[in-house]
Design an enzyme around this catalytic site. Structure first.
Site, PDB file in Angstrom:
ATOM      1  N   ASP A  39       0.797  -1.200  -0.019  1.00  0.00           N
ATOM      2  CA  ASP A  39      -0.036   0.063   0.180  1.00  0.00           C
ATOM      3  C   ASP A  39       0.766   1.208   0.010  1.00  0.00           C
ATOM      4  O   ASP A  39       1.827   1.203   0.734  1.00  0.00           O
ATOM      5  CB  ASP A  39      -1.012  -0.059   1.169  1.00  0.00           C
ATOM      6  CG  ASP A  39      -1.910   1.126   0.956  1.00  0.00           C
ATOM      7  OD1 ASP A  39      -3.293   0.502   0.838  1.00  0.00           O
ATOM      8  OD2 ASP A  39      -1.739   2.132   1.038  1.00  0.00           O
ATOM      9  N   ILE A  40       0.426   2.318  -0.762  1.00  0.00           N
ATOM     10  CA  ILE A  40       1.257   3.602  -0.920  1.00  0.00           C
ATOM     11  C   ILE A  40       1.298   4.357   0.608  1.00  0.00           C
ATOM     12  O   ILE A  40       2.264   4.870   0.720  1.00  0.00           O
ATOM     13  CB  ILE A  40       0.542   4.362  -2.051  1.00  0.00           C
ATOM     14  CG1 ILE A  40       1.753   5.144  -2.659  1.00  0.00           C
ATOM     15  CG2 ILE A  40      -0.456   5.066  -1.770  1.00  0.00           C
ATOM     16  CD1 ILE A  40       1.263   5.943  -3.875  1.00  0.00           C
ATOM     17  N   ASN A  97     -12.888  -3.378   2.461  1.00  0.00           N
ATOM     18  CA  ASN A  97     -14.080  -2.324   2.243  1.00  0.00           C
ATOM     19  C   ASN A  97     -14.846  -2.620   1.207  1.00  0.00           C
ATOM     20  O   ASN A  97     -14.433  -2.874   0.106  1.00  0.00           O
ATOM     21  CB  ASN A  97     -13.331  -0.933   2.403  1.00  0.00           C
ATOM     22  CG  ASN A  97     -12.726  -0.567   3.326  1.00  0.00           C
ATOM     23  OD1 ASN A  97     -13.021  -0.779   4.694  1.00  0.00           O
ATOM     24  ND2 ASN A  97     -11.520   0.008   3.661  1.00  0.00           N
ATOM     25  N   GLU A 105     -12.384   3.246  -1.083  1.00  0.00           N
ATOM     26  CA  GLU A 105     -11.811   4.511  -2.018  1.00  0.00           C
ATOM     27  C   GLU A 105     -11.615   3.938  -3.387  1.00  0.00           C
ATOM     28  O   GLU A 105     -11.704   4.776  -4.383  1.00  0.00           O
ATOM     29  CB  GLU A 105     -10.460   5.207  -1.523  1.00  0.00           C
ATOM     30  CG  GLU A 105     -10.693   5.809  -0.099  1.00  0.00           C
ATOM     31  CD  GLU A 105      -9.286   6.384   0.175  1.00  0.00           C
ATOM     32  OE1 GLU A 105      -8.272   6.062  -0.269  1.00  0.00           O
ATOM     33  OE2 GLU A 105      -9.459   6.918   1.480  1.00  0.00           O
ATOM     34  N   VAL A 106     -10.948   3.019  -3.676  1.00  0.00           N
ATOM     35  CA  VAL A 106     -10.562   2.263  -4.929  1.00  0.00           C
ATOM     36  C   VAL A 106     -11.727   1.266  -5.492  1.00  0.00           C
ATOM     37  O   VAL A 106     -11.795   0.230  -4.660  1.00  0.00           O
ATOM     38  CB  VAL A 106      -9.180   1.631  -5.034  1.00  0.00           C
ATOM     39  CG1 VAL A 106      -8.979   1.455  -6.462  1.00  0.00           C
ATOM     40  CG2 VAL A 106      -8.247   2.898  -4.720  1.00  0.00           C
ATOM     41  N   HIS A 110     -10.378  -5.207  -3.662  1.00  0.00           N
ATOM     42  CA  HIS A 110      -9.163  -5.512  -3.171  1.00  0.00           C
ATOM     43  C   HIS A 110      -9.119  -6.102  -1.537  1.00  0.00           C
ATOM     44  O   HIS A 110     -10.222  -5.576  -0.934  1.00  0.00           O
ATOM     45  CB  HIS A 110      -8.319  -4.437  -3.043  1.00  0.00           C
ATOM     46  CG  HIS A 110      -8.707  -3.225  -2.822  1.00  0.00           C
ATOM     47  ND1 HIS A 110      -9.563  -2.180  -3.266  1.00  0.00           N
ATOM     48  CD2 HIS A 110      -8.550  -2.353  -1.367  1.00  0.00           C
ATOM     49  CE1 HIS A 110     -10.137  -1.389  -2.741  1.00  0.00           C
ATOM     50  NE2 HIS A 110      -9.494  -1.250  -1.515  1.00  0.00           N
ATOM     51  N   HIS A 112      -6.986  -6.058   2.084  1.00  0.00           N
ATOM     52  CA  HIS A 112      -5.629  -5.382   2.685  1.00  0.00           C
ATOM     53  C   HIS A 112      -5.350  -6.695   3.766  1.00  0.00           C
ATOM     54  O   HIS A 112      -6.036  -7.146   4.016  1.00  0.00           O
ATOM     55  CB  HIS A 112      -6.324  -4.494   3.545  1.00  0.00           C
ATOM     56  CG  HIS A 112      -6.946  -3.014   2.839  1.00  0.00           C
ATOM     57  ND1 HIS A 112      -6.015  -1.932   2.700  1.00  0.00           N
ATOM     58  CD2 HIS A 112      -8.059  -2.725   2.494  1.00  0.00           C
ATOM     59  CE1 HIS A 112      -6.906  -0.950   2.128  1.00  0.00           C
ATOM     60  NE2 HIS A 112      -8.141  -1.507   1.873  1.00  0.00           N
TER      61      HIS A 112
HETATM   62  P1  5GP Z   1      -9.836   1.315   0.281  1.00  0.00           P
HETATM   63  O1  5GP Z   1     -10.071   2.389   1.078  1.00  0.00           O
HETATM   64  O2  5GP Z   1     -10.539   1.509  -1.126  1.00  0.00           O
HETATM   65  O3  5GP Z   1     -10.235  -0.051   0.923  1.00  0.00           O
HETATM   66  O4  5GP Z   1      -8.310   1.348   0.070  1.00  0.00           O
HETATM   67  C1  5GP Z   1      -7.451   1.794  -0.974  1.00  0.00           C
HETATM   68  C2  5GP Z   1      -6.072   1.737  -0.736  1.00  0.00           C
HETATM   69  O5  5GP Z   1      -5.305   2.027  -1.810  1.00  0.00           O
HETATM   70  C3  5GP Z   1      -5.697   2.693   0.424  1.00  0.00           C
HETATM   71  O6  5GP Z   1      -5.267   1.942   1.548  1.00  0.00           O
HETATM   72  C4  5GP Z   1      -4.703   3.739  -0.243  1.00  0.00           C
HETATM   73  O7  5GP Z   1      -3.650   4.114   0.409  1.00  0.00           O
HETATM   74  C5  5GP Z   1      -4.197   2.762  -1.526  1.00  0.00           C
HETATM   75  N1  5GP Z   1      -3.704   3.399  -2.705  1.00  0.00           N
HETATM   76  C6  5GP Z   1      -4.456   4.273  -3.346  1.00  0.00           C
HETATM   77  N2  5GP Z   1      -3.709   4.730  -4.347  1.00  0.00           N
HETATM   78  C7  5GP Z   1      -2.571   3.721  -4.488  1.00  0.00           C
HETATM   79  C8  5GP Z   1      -1.464   3.794  -5.318  1.00  0.00           C
HETATM   80  O8  5GP Z   1      -1.380   4.671  -6.370  1.00  0.00           O
HETATM   81  N3  5GP Z   1      -0.596   2.813  -5.050  1.00  0.00           N
HETATM   82  C9  5GP Z   1      -0.573   2.037  -4.101  1.00  0.00           C
HETATM   83  N4  5GP Z   1       0.266   1.116  -3.739  1.00  0.00           N
HETATM   84  N5  5GP Z   1      -1.594   1.902  -2.869  1.00  0.00           N
HETATM   85  C10 5GP Z   1      -2.458   2.966  -3.437  1.00  0.00           C
END
Ligand code: 5GP
Length: 125
Positions: A39-40, A97, A105-106, A110, A112
């Site tokens: 994760d970034i 999520n 968010e994405v 996915h 984690h």
């Molecule tokens: P969500 O909130 O959708 O469950 O988690 C999305 C995750 O994607 C977040 O933890 C965020 O830090 C990670 N993320 C967003 N953009 C990028 C990216 O460009 N590269 C990587 N490696 N992680 C990302």
């Protein structure tokens, strides 16, 4: 068909662009079903994301439309990633999520994987 809450798959989402190689990632695992990368913005000493290679918006979409092979292959990959990261003995947490209340968010499904320290309560209060 869109799955409730998140709409149609967006080919420009950041994980689609990571899968295509357009955006770099720190890859830790890849097989026919899944790609895993750091994760970034890590929220634990180990914070890795595991994504299916096919176009699924969310957990709801994946479990509604994914084949038995895709679903088995993906969740085996999640386990394999945790094993490769040597998290089985100390333990780890997985989290997915799904939709607005979760803060997803994405819009590419996915999981984690968190580990590397005692992780505390399951949910922030
Ligand atoms: P969500 O909130 O959708 O469950 O988690 C999305 C995750 O994607 C977040 O933890 C965020 O830090 C990670 N993320 C967003 N953009 C990028 C990216 O460009 N590269 C990587 N490696 N992680 C990302």
């Amino acid at each position: 068909m869109p799955v409730s809450g998140l709409g149609e798959y967006d080919d420009q989402n950041v994980f689609a662009r990571i899968l295509s190689g357009e955006i770099p990632c720190r890859r830790v695992f890849e097989d026919d079903w899944a790609l895993a990368f750091h994760d970034i913005a890590p929220q634990a000493p180990v914070h890795v994301l595991v994504i299916p290679k096919a176009r699924y918006v969310s957990m709801a979409d994946f479990t509604a439309r994914g084949s038995a092979g895709e679903i088995a292959g993906f969740f085996r990959a999640v386990g394999a990633v945790a094993r490769q990261l040597e998290l089985e003995t100390p333990g780890y947490r997985i989290l997915a999520n799904m939709g607005p209340d979760s803060g997803q968010e994405v819009p590419h499904f996915h999981v984690h994987i968190f580990g590397g320290k005692p992780l505390g309560p399951m949910l922030a209060r």
